[in-house]
Structure formats: structure tokens, C-alpha cells
Design a protein around this motif. Sequence first.
Motif, PDB file in Angstrom:
ATOM      1  N   LYS A 114       0.905  -1.427   0.216  1.00 38.34           N
ATOM      2  CA  LYS A 114      -0.157  -0.423   0.070  1.00 38.34           C
ATOM      3  C   LYS A 114       0.240   1.529   0.246  1.00 38.34           C
ATOM      4  O   LYS A 114       0.587   2.173  -0.035  1.00 38.34           O
ATOM      5  CB  LYS A 114      -0.759   0.228   1.151  1.00 38.34           C
ATOM      6  CG  LYS A 114      -2.064  -1.139   1.738  1.00 38.34           C
ATOM      7  CD  LYS A 114      -2.900  -1.185  -0.003  1.00 38.34           C
ATOM      8  CE  LYS A 114      -4.310  -2.149   0.102  1.00 38.34           C
ATOM      9  NZ  LYS A 114      -4.820  -1.985  -0.303  1.00 38.34           N
ATOM     10  N   TYR A 115       2.157   1.717   0.423  1.00 36.85           N
ATOM     11  CA  TYR A 115       3.182   2.632   0.159  1.00 36.85           C
ATOM     12  C   TYR A 115       4.200   2.648  -1.204  1.00 36.85           C
ATOM     13  O   TYR A 115       4.551   1.986  -1.319  1.00 36.85           O
ATOM     14  CB  TYR A 115       4.139   1.934   1.552  1.00 36.85           C
ATOM     15  CG  TYR A 115       2.621   2.159   2.888  1.00 36.85           C
ATOM     16  CD1 TYR A 115       2.682   0.762   3.246  1.00 36.85           C
ATOM     17  CD2 TYR A 115       3.702   3.421   3.364  1.00 36.85           C
ATOM     18  CE1 TYR A 115       1.771   0.988   4.472  1.00 36.85           C
ATOM     19  CE2 TYR A 115       2.963   3.523   4.428  1.00 36.85           C
ATOM     20  CZ  TYR A 115       1.799   2.642   5.461  1.00 36.85           C
ATOM     21  OH  TYR A 115       1.057   2.028   6.378  1.00 36.85           O
ATOM     22  N   ASP A 116       3.736   3.690  -1.292  1.00 41.47           N
ATOM     23  CA  ASP A 116       4.171   4.157  -3.133  1.00 41.47           C
ATOM     24  C   ASP A 116       5.607   4.173  -2.973  1.00 41.47           C
ATOM     25  O   ASP A 116       6.909   4.028  -3.432  1.00 41.47           O
ATOM     26  CB  ASP A 116       3.338   5.381  -3.404  1.00 41.47           C
ATOM     27  CG  ASP A 116       2.077   4.397  -3.756  1.00 41.47           C
ATOM     28  OD1 ASP A 116       1.392   5.872  -3.816  1.00 41.47           O
ATOM     29  OD2 ASP A 116       2.006   3.335  -3.954  1.00 41.47           O
ATOM     30  N   TYR A 117       6.478   4.691  -0.986  1.00 42.48           N
ATOM     31  CA  TYR A 117       7.705   5.755  -1.242  1.00 42.48           C
ATOM     32  C   TYR A 117       8.374   4.585  -0.263  1.00 42.48           C
ATOM     33  O   TYR A 117       7.545   4.466   1.146  1.00 42.48           O
ATOM     34  CB  TYR A 117       7.689   7.038  -1.168  1.00 42.48           C
ATOM     35  CG  TYR A 117       7.043   7.398  -2.281  1.00 42.48           C
ATOM     36  CD1 TYR A 117       5.694   8.081  -2.276  1.00 42.48           C
ATOM     37  CD2 TYR A 117       8.124   7.884  -3.379  1.00 42.48           C
ATOM     38  CE1 TYR A 117       5.161   9.053  -3.375  1.00 42.48           C
ATOM     39  CE2 TYR A 117       7.131   8.864  -3.997  1.00 42.48           C
ATOM     40  CZ  TYR A 117       5.534   8.888  -4.109  1.00 42.48           C
ATOM     41  OH  TYR A 117       4.764   9.491  -5.551  1.00 42.48           O
ATOM     42  N   TRP A 118       9.515   4.463  -0.460  1.00 44.28           N
ATOM     43  CA  TRP A 118      10.898   3.137   0.527  1.00 44.28           C
ATOM     44  C   TRP A 118      11.998   4.063   0.452  1.00 44.28           C
ATOM     45  O   TRP A 118      12.636   4.341  -0.915  1.00 44.28           O
ATOM     46  CB  TRP A 118      10.259   2.496  -0.176  1.00 44.28           C
ATOM     47  CG  TRP A 118       9.447   1.665   0.135  1.00 44.28           C
ATOM     48  CD1 TRP A 118       8.256   1.330  -0.669  1.00 44.28           C
ATOM     49  CD2 TRP A 118       8.763   0.698   0.995  1.00 44.28           C
ATOM     50  NE1 TRP A 118       7.146   0.602  -0.176  1.00 44.28           N
ATOM     51  CE2 TRP A 118       7.560   0.141   0.907  1.00 44.28           C
ATOM     52  CE3 TRP A 118       9.308   0.131   2.155  1.00 44.28           C
ATOM     53  CZ2 TRP A 118       6.817  -0.496   2.130  1.00 44.28           C
ATOM     54  CZ3 TRP A 118       8.635  -0.491   3.322  1.00 44.28           C
ATOM     55  CH2 TRP A 118       6.785  -1.373   2.972  1.00 44.28           C
ATOM     56  N   GLY A 119      12.950   3.929   2.028  1.00 42.99           N
ATOM     57  CA  GLY A 119      13.873   4.031   2.232  1.00 42.99           C
ATOM     58  C   GLY A 119      14.769   2.619   1.999  1.00 42.99           C
ATOM     59  O   GLY A 119      13.931   1.724   1.306  1.00 42.99           O
ATOM     60  N   GLN A 120      15.889   3.277   2.047  1.00 42.16           N
ATOM     61  CA  GLN A 120      16.583   2.006   1.638  1.00 42.16           C
ATOM     62  C   GLN A 120      17.650   0.874   2.791  1.00 42.16           C
ATOM     63  O   GLN A 120      17.760  -0.214   2.881  1.00 42.16           O
ATOM     64  CB  GLN A 120      18.365   2.613   0.826  1.00 42.16           C
ATOM     65  CG  GLN A 120      19.559   2.544   2.257  1.00 42.16           C
ATOM     66  CD  GLN A 120      18.719   4.607   3.066  1.00 42.16           C
ATOM     67  OE1 GLN A 120      17.857   5.004   2.256  1.00 42.16           O
ATOM     68  NE2 GLN A 120      19.574   4.853   3.979  1.00 42.16           N
TER      69      GLN A 120
END
Length: 128
Positions: A114-120
Motif C-alpha cells: 500500500k506504500y508508494d515510497y520507500w527508503g533504502q
Amino acid sequence: QVHVAESGGELVQTGDSLRLTCAASGLTFSDYIMAWFRQVPGGKREFVAAINWQGGGTYYADSIRGRFTIFRTFSENTVYLQMNTLEPEDTAIYYCAADPIEFFGGNYPVQWTKYDYWGQGTQVTVSS
């Protein structure tokens, strides 16, 4: 374009505390659900905690409720995960994620899709 970047992971002992930081930028949408997930090698990405960016409401996974706290600071566009009484089972890569929303209806998504943006990701290791 939303960008999130985690930091703060390290090797700690059982019972220690640790604070993870998620620096966010490009937050131009009406509102967001910001969340922390974690993943071990070969495992599924597991929901840990979420916060409504505008209202500050929070939601936690049962496995960490009472030990972890998620909070954010507007002035620094930062989300934190305060982790207390760490256990070896908390060892994982921790990810910060952002889900843009137009209106907060009280729902905190726990599925990572459901989440569009992610960190590393940032590695947390708890030794016994």
C-alpha cells in the motif's frame, strides 16, 4: 517526488534502546501515512508502526506495542521510531515508507504494497 531516508540502525545488546530516523522530503500531498516496516533475510516485509502525518495518530503491530513508539516532527520533516527493551527477535532491516492520502479516514495500512515510497533501509542487530 517524495523521498525518505532511514538512519540510526546499529548493533546493540538485548534490553538496549535505539532510535531510528526517517528524513522525508517532497511532502507536497494533502496528507500521508508514514510507516516503519522490517524484514529479515528470506522473510516477508513486516509492519511495525504507522503515523498519520497531519493528525499524529498512531498504530502499532502487536509484537512491538508497548516497546516501540513512532512520532514525527513537522519542522524537520522527520519520523522517528523509538525502540526500547530490544530483543534478538527485533533484528532486521528497518524501512521507512510513505503512503500519500487525500483524507485520513482512520485506516492505517499494514500491507507493504500500500506504500508508494520507500527508503533504502537501516540494519538493526540485537545480540543476546
